[in-house]
Structures are given as structure tokens and as C-alpha cells.
Design a protein around this motif. Structure first.
Motif, short mmCIF file in Angstrom:
data_model
loop_
_atom_site.label_atom_id
_atom_site.label_comp_id
_atom_site.label_asym_id
_atom_site.label_seq_id
_atom_site.Cartn_x
_atom_site.Cartn_y
_atom_site.Cartn_z
N ASP A 35 -33.98 -44.25 -53.35
CA ASP A 35 -33.35 -45.57 -53.34
C ASP A 35 -33.00 -46.10 -54.72
O ASP A 35 -32.22 -47.04 -54.84
CB ASP A 35 -34.24 -46.60 -52.63
CG ASP A 35 -34.34 -46.32 -51.14
OD1 ASP A 35 -33.35 -45.82 -50.56
OD2 ASP A 35 -35.39 -46.62 -50.55
N SER A 36 -33.56 -45.50 -55.77
CA SER A 36 -33.27 -45.98 -57.12
C SER A 36 -33.14 -44.81 -58.08
O SER A 36 -33.64 -43.70 -57.83
CB SER A 36 -34.39 -46.91 -57.61
OG SER A 36 -35.57 -46.17 -57.85
N ALA B 59 -35.43 -40.00 -60.86
CA ALA B 59 -35.83 -39.41 -62.14
C ALA B 59 -37.28 -38.93 -62.10
O ALA B 59 -37.64 -37.99 -62.81
CB ALA B 59 -35.63 -40.42 -63.27
N ALA B 60 -38.10 -39.55 -61.27
CA ALA B 60 -39.52 -39.18 -61.16
C ALA B 60 -39.77 -38.20 -60.02
O ALA B 60 -40.91 -37.97 -59.64
CB ALA B 60 -40.35 -40.44 -60.96
N ALA B 61 -38.73 -37.59 -59.48
CA ALA B 61 -38.86 -36.73 -58.30
C ALA B 61 -39.86 -35.61 -58.48
O ALA B 61 -40.69 -35.37 -57.59
CB ALA B 61 -37.49 -36.17 -57.91
N ALA C 261 -47.52 -34.84 -57.49
CA ALA C 261 -48.63 -35.70 -57.06
C ALA C 261 -48.88 -35.57 -55.57
O ALA C 261 -50.03 -35.51 -55.13
CB ALA C 261 -48.34 -37.16 -57.43
N ASN C 262 -47.82 -35.52 -54.79
CA ASN C 262 -47.98 -35.36 -53.34
C ASN C 262 -48.62 -34.02 -53.01
O ASN C 262 -49.52 -33.96 -52.17
CB ASN C 262 -46.62 -35.47 -52.63
CG ASN C 262 -46.12 -36.88 -52.56
OD1 ASN C 262 -46.87 -37.84 -52.68
ND2 ASN C 262 -44.82 -37.02 -52.35
N GLY D 170 -31.82 -31.16 -64.16
CA GLY D 170 -32.76 -32.19 -64.55
C GLY D 170 -32.12 -33.57 -64.62
O GLY D 170 -32.70 -34.49 -65.20
N GLN D 171 -30.94 -33.71 -64.04
CA GLN D 171 -30.21 -34.97 -64.08
C GLN D 171 -30.26 -35.70 -62.74
O GLN D 171 -30.35 -35.07 -61.69
CB GLN D 171 -28.74 -34.71 -64.44
CG GLN D 171 -28.55 -34.04 -65.78
CD GLN D 171 -29.03 -34.88 -66.93
OE1 GLN D 171 -28.69 -36.05 -67.03
NE2 GLN D 171 -29.86 -34.30 -67.79
N VAL D 172 -30.16 -37.02 -62.80
CA VAL D 172 -30.04 -37.84 -61.60
C VAL D 172 -28.57 -37.92 -61.24
O VAL D 172 -27.72 -38.10 -62.11
CB VAL D 172 -30.63 -39.25 -61.83
CG1 VAL D 172 -30.36 -40.14 -60.64
CG2 VAL D 172 -32.13 -39.14 -62.11
#
Length: 68
Positions: free
Chosen positions: A29-30, A35-37, A43-44, A10-12
């Protein structure tokens, strides 16, 4: 620099700290996008499922409705 989301921890992670490819999503890219993966993927998937239902006439897919 690219960022990755580790689905096991659960870490970036960054390119320098990235785990094996099977356990990460990305690249992003950020840090925020990584973090919102999971939310982005959810959603996709919901959007694509809705598009599939619309394309198929609103019904659900099942093997019996498929032509041979």
C-alpha cells in the motif's frame, strides 16, 4: 496506487512501471512498505520458523523423524 518491490533491481515500482510478476513482491500500500519487502519477508520467515519449532516440540524437522 499499489507498489511493488523488484527483487532483481532492488527498486520499488508502481503499477505503471511494474516488471514481470516473477521478479516482484507485492502489492504493497505504500512506497515504504514495498521498500521494506525483503526485511518483512525475512521477519515473517523467522517468526514462522519459530512457531514451527514450538509446535513440533522444539526439534528440527528431518525425514527420519517422520512416520510413514
Amino acid at each position: 496506487m499499489k507498489y511493488w518491490y523488484n527483487v532483481d533491481t532492488g527498486q520499488v515500482e508502481t503499477d505503471d512501471t511494474r516488471s514481470q510478476d516473477a521478479t516482484v513482491m507485492g502489492p504493497y500500500d505504500s512506497h515504504e512498505a514495498a521498500a521494506a519487502a525483503l526485511e518483512t519477508a525475512r521477519a515473517n520467515t523467522e517468526r514462522w520458523d519459530a512457531e514451527d519449532r514450538k509446535w513440533s516440540g522444539g526439534g528440527s524437522w528431518d525425514e527420519e523423524s517422520q512416520e510413514d
